[in-house]
Design a protein around this motif. Structure first.
Motif, PDB file in Angstrom:
ATOM      1  N   UNK A 243       0.830  -1.205   0.000  1.00  0.00           N
ATOM      2  CA  UNK A 243       0.000   0.000   0.000  1.00  0.00           C
ATOM      3  C   UNK A 243       0.863   1.253   0.000  1.00  0.00           C
ATOM      4  N   UNK A 244       1.965   1.245   0.766  1.00  0.00           N
ATOM      5  CA  UNK A 244       2.763   2.468   0.815  1.00  0.00           C
ATOM      6  C   UNK A 244       3.367   2.800  -0.540  1.00  0.00           C
ATOM      7  N   UNK A 245       3.583   1.792  -1.390  1.00  0.00           N
ATOM      8  CA  UNK A 245       4.065   2.035  -2.746  1.00  0.00           C
ATOM      9  C   UNK A 245       2.933   2.376  -3.713  1.00  0.00           C
ATOM     10  N   UNK A 246       1.684   2.265  -3.251  1.00  0.00           N
ATOM     11  CA  UNK A 246       0.541   2.650  -4.075  1.00  0.00           C
ATOM     12  C   UNK A 246       0.097   1.616  -5.082  1.00  0.00           C
ATOM     13  N   UNK A 247       0.464   0.350  -4.878  1.00  0.00           N
ATOM     14  CA  UNK A 247       0.073  -0.684  -5.844  1.00  0.00           C
ATOM     15  C   UNK A 247      -1.439  -0.787  -5.971  1.00  0.00           C
ATOM     16  N   UNK A 248      -2.143  -0.686  -4.852  1.00  0.00           N
ATOM     17  CA  UNK A 248      -3.606  -0.766  -4.885  1.00  0.00           C
ATOM     18  C   UNK A 248      -4.210   0.422  -5.625  1.00  0.00           C
ATOM     19  N   UNK A 249      -3.561   1.592  -5.549  1.00  0.00           N
ATOM     20  CA  UNK A 249      -4.036   2.769  -6.277  1.00  0.00           C
ATOM     21  C   UNK A 249      -4.006   2.540  -7.783  1.00  0.00           C
ATOM     22  N   UNK A 250      -2.961   1.894  -8.249  1.00  0.00           N
ATOM     23  CA  UNK A 250      -2.852   1.611  -9.686  1.00  0.00           C
ATOM     24  C   UNK A 250      -4.009   0.725 -10.129  1.00  0.00           C
ATOM     25  N   UNK A 251      -4.319  -0.298  -9.342  1.00  0.00           N
ATOM     26  CA  UNK A 251      -5.403  -1.209  -9.694  1.00  0.00           C
ATOM     27  C   UNK A 251      -6.729  -0.475  -9.785  1.00  0.00           C
ATOM     28  N   UNK A 252      -7.049   0.308  -8.763  1.00  0.00           N
ATOM     29  CA  UNK A 252      -8.335   1.006  -8.738  1.00  0.00           C
ATOM     30  C   UNK A 252      -8.414   2.088  -9.809  1.00  0.00           C
ATOM     31  N   UNK A 253      -7.343   2.855  -9.978  1.00  0.00           N
ATOM     32  CA  UNK A 253      -7.354   3.944 -10.950  1.00  0.00           C
ATOM     33  C   UNK A 253      -7.417   3.422 -12.381  1.00  0.00           C
ATOM     34  N   UNK A 254      -6.716   2.325 -12.654  1.00  0.00           N
ATOM     35  CA  UNK A 254      -6.751   1.750 -14.002  1.00  0.00           C
ATOM     36  C   UNK A 254      -8.157   1.258 -14.335  1.00  0.00           C
ATOM     37  N   UNK A 255      -8.799   0.621 -13.366  1.00  0.00           N
ATOM     38  CA  UNK A 255     -10.169   0.152 -13.607  1.00  0.00           C
ATOM     39  C   UNK A 255     -11.104   1.327 -13.845  1.00  0.00           C
ATOM     40  N   UNK A 256     -10.963   2.384 -13.040  1.00  0.00           N
ATOM     41  CA  UNK A 256     -11.826   3.555 -13.209  1.00  0.00           C
ATOM     42  C   UNK A 256     -11.594   4.216 -14.565  1.00  0.00           C
ATOM     43  N   UNK A 257     -10.341   4.227 -15.021  1.00  0.00           N
ATOM     44  CA  UNK A 257     -10.016   4.886 -16.293  1.00  0.00           C
ATOM     45  C   UNK A 257     -10.246   3.987 -17.497  1.00  0.00           C
ATOM     46  N   UNK A 258     -10.538   2.694 -17.245  1.00  0.00           N
ATOM     47  CA  UNK A 258     -10.744   1.764 -18.354  1.00  0.00           C
ATOM     48  C   UNK A 258      -9.474   1.400 -19.080  1.00  0.00           C
ATOM     49  N   UNK A 259      -8.348   1.370 -18.345  1.00  0.00           N
ATOM     50  CA  UNK A 259      -7.059   1.064 -18.946  1.00  0.00           C
ATOM     51  C   UNK A 259      -6.547  -0.278 -18.425  1.00  0.00           C
ATOM     52  N   UNK A 260      -5.917  -1.098 -19.282  1.00  0.00           N
ATOM     53  CA  UNK A 260      -5.357  -2.375 -18.816  1.00  0.00           C
ATOM     54  C   UNK A 260      -4.128  -2.144 -17.945  1.00  0.00           C
ATOM     55  N   UNK A 261      -3.970  -3.008 -16.941  1.00  0.00           N
ATOM     56  CA  UNK A 261      -2.848  -2.849 -16.017  1.00  0.00           C
ATOM     57  C   UNK A 261      -2.168  -4.185 -15.772  1.00  0.00           C
ATOM     58  N   UNK A 262      -0.856  -4.133 -15.573  1.00  0.00           N
ATOM     59  CA  UNK A 262      -0.094  -5.326 -15.200  1.00  0.00           C
ATOM     60  C   UNK A 262       0.743  -5.013 -13.962  1.00  0.00           C
ATOM     61  N   UNK A 263       0.959  -6.054 -13.161  1.00  0.00           N
ATOM     62  CA  UNK A 263       1.731  -5.912 -11.929  1.00  0.00           C
ATOM     63  C   UNK A 263       2.865  -6.931 -11.955  1.00  0.00           C
ATOM     64  N   UNK A 264       4.090  -6.434 -11.884  1.00  0.00           N
ATOM     65  CA  UNK A 264       5.273  -7.285 -11.879  1.00  0.00           C
ATOM     66  C   UNK A 264       5.868  -7.216 -10.481  1.00  0.00           C
ATOM     67  N   UNK A 265       5.689  -8.274  -9.728  1.00  0.00           N
ATOM     68  CA  UNK A 265       6.159  -8.293  -8.352  1.00  0.00           C
ATOM     69  C   UNK A 265       5.211  -9.082  -7.472  1.00  0.00           C
ATOM     70  N   UNK A 266       5.538  -9.161  -6.216  1.00  0.00           N
ATOM     71  CA  UNK A 266       4.710  -9.844  -5.237  1.00  0.00           C
ATOM     72  C   UNK A 266       4.682  -9.010  -3.968  1.00  0.00           C
ATOM     73  N   UNK A 267       3.726  -9.288  -3.083  1.00  0.00           N
ATOM     74  CA  UNK A 267       3.662  -8.552  -1.839  1.00  0.00           C
ATOM     75  C   UNK A 267       2.303  -8.637  -1.193  1.00  0.00           C
TER      76      UNK A 267
END
Length: 409
Positions: A243-267
């Motif tokens: 959360x402190x790196x904002x990974x969850x923000x990317x997920x929510x914002x991408x969905x709201x904007x209708x843009x595809x998103x990928x996540x490289x990493x674990x946590x």
């Protein structure tokens, strides 16, 4: 000149480790004798030995892999690690050796500082985080999801329930911070800041006579033509999913904007990401070669919306070097390398601000212009290992020349 690079790990499993390894390799490439000392027993990056670097393990376990009691003791004051470190330092040539510490919280503990500071060799500490002052290391209020504003180890700091794990963990980390401060007291110390943001965040909490230096991290990217960004490419978050790196923000914002998103990493934020954006592509960790391929073939922009005052991250620099726009939080140190509106966007780490930025990226022509500008500007003054090594060598030479006149911590 002989440089001893010291870290918890000898493999590139995170930003600080990657920098320590790349720094050692860059110094060796400049003809310096380098020893790489790592606290945690485990595999070492094969490039170290190939470069003629002596690799020494102190044979310790990660504190998170120990029992609760064992981890507590080793995290606060790891005497065996300190004793083994002292034995290694005794074999280094006096008068021309500099010690460069990158990591210490996962195995070495504050017990390493008296050994390092009394060795007779100048000590440099790169601040990849804020553990030298802040108990939780990131100067962040996890219970509030916002940066901290308290003075480290003040009464208000000690009472704040800010630890990401528990109040009990906060108590242990406060004690570790007290031991760290005590171990450093009365000794000279040089610190390296890796970004202006990192310097400005921690500098107020360092004694005024601590010698502070500003050196960019090295970025291991070969120069090539700019990436050809396609219409179907994805927004990418690369790094530990927190959360402190904002990974969850990317997920929510991408969905709201209708843009595809990928996540490289674990946590720990992985489940929250899946819940916020079921369509998100979760790739886990990838090799350096695979990450380079993804950057050039599938990534539309790299996103680093850190909520904390992050000192980097490296992924922003790597994106710019490849000709991929970067979307960076205005709280992260890497934002200083992004020209907002030209090579990427600098935004607040808030859902609506990030969603708005993502909507702008729907314009493929704009993204391609940003990518080309990012590539051009980056390679005018690249954060290359060679430039990094040159800056370190100047620092080391000055320390060896001025060592008797350095002020006390």
């Amino acid at each position: 000149m002989h440089i001893a690079v010291i870290a918890d790990f000898a493999e590139a499993s995170g930003g600080a480790q990657s920098v320590a390894i790349q720094s050692a390799l860059a110094l060796a490439a400049e003809g310096l004798r380098v020893t790489y000392i790592h606290g945690i027993e485990g595999p070492a990056d094969p490039r170290l030995a190939s470069a003629g670097i002596a690799v020494v393990s102190l044979g310790q376990a990660d504190i998170w892999d120990r029992s609760a009691l064992g981890g507590l003791g080793a995290g606060l004051w790891n005497r065996p690690a300190a004793a083994r470190l002292a034995a290694v330092l005794d074999g280094l040539p006096p008068g021309r050796t500099v010690l460069h510490l990158h990591q210490w919280t996962r195995s070495l503990s504050p017990a390493a500082f008296p050994v390092l500071l009394r060795s007779g060799h100048p000590l440099v500490l790169t601040l990849h985080d804020y553990f030298v002052a802040c108990p939780n290391g990131v100067y962040y209020r996890f219970e509030r999801d916002e940066p901290c504003s308290l003075r480290p180890l003040s009464a208000a700091c000690v009472a704040a329930p800010c630890d990401p794990r528990s109040v009990a963990h906060k108590g242990v980390r406060v004690l570790r911070a007290v031991l760290t401060r005590a171990a450093l007291h009365g000794h000279r110390l040089d610190v390296v800041h890796v970004s202006d943001r990192a310097r400005d965040t921690v500098a107020p909490f360092l004694p005024s006579h601590v010698r502070q230096h500003r050196i960019d991290n090295p970025v291991e990217v070969e120069q090539d033509v700019p990436a050809e960004i396609g219409a179907a490419s994805k927004l990418a978050f690369i790094g530990r999913l927190t959360r402190e790196k904002g990974a969850d923000l990317v997920a929510s914002a991408a969905r709201r904007a209708g843009m595809p998103a990928m996540f490289v990493g674990e946590g720990p934020a992985a489940d929250a990401i899946r819940a916020a954006n079921p369509a998100a592509e979760m790739l886990g960790w990838r090799s350096r070669a695979e990450l380079d391929r993804l950057m050039r073939e599938e990534v539309r922009a790299v996103v680093a919306p850190s909520r904390w005052y992050e000192t980097g991250p490296l992924t922003v620099y790597e994106a710019l070097a490849a000709g991929v726009p970067a979307i960076a939080s205005d709280r992260t140190g890497a934002a200083e390398k992004v020209v907002s509106g030209e090579t990427g966007l600098v935004v607040e780490p808030q859902l609506e601000a990030l969603s708005s930025a993502f909507r702008r990226l729907a314009d493929t022509a704009l993204v391609r212009r940003m990518g080309r500008a990012a590539h051009e500007r980056y390679w005018q003054a690249p954060l290359s290992p060679e430039r990094h090594a040159a800056a370190l060598i100047r620092l080391y030479a000055g320390l060896l020349a001025d060592r008797p006149r350095l002020p006390a911590f």
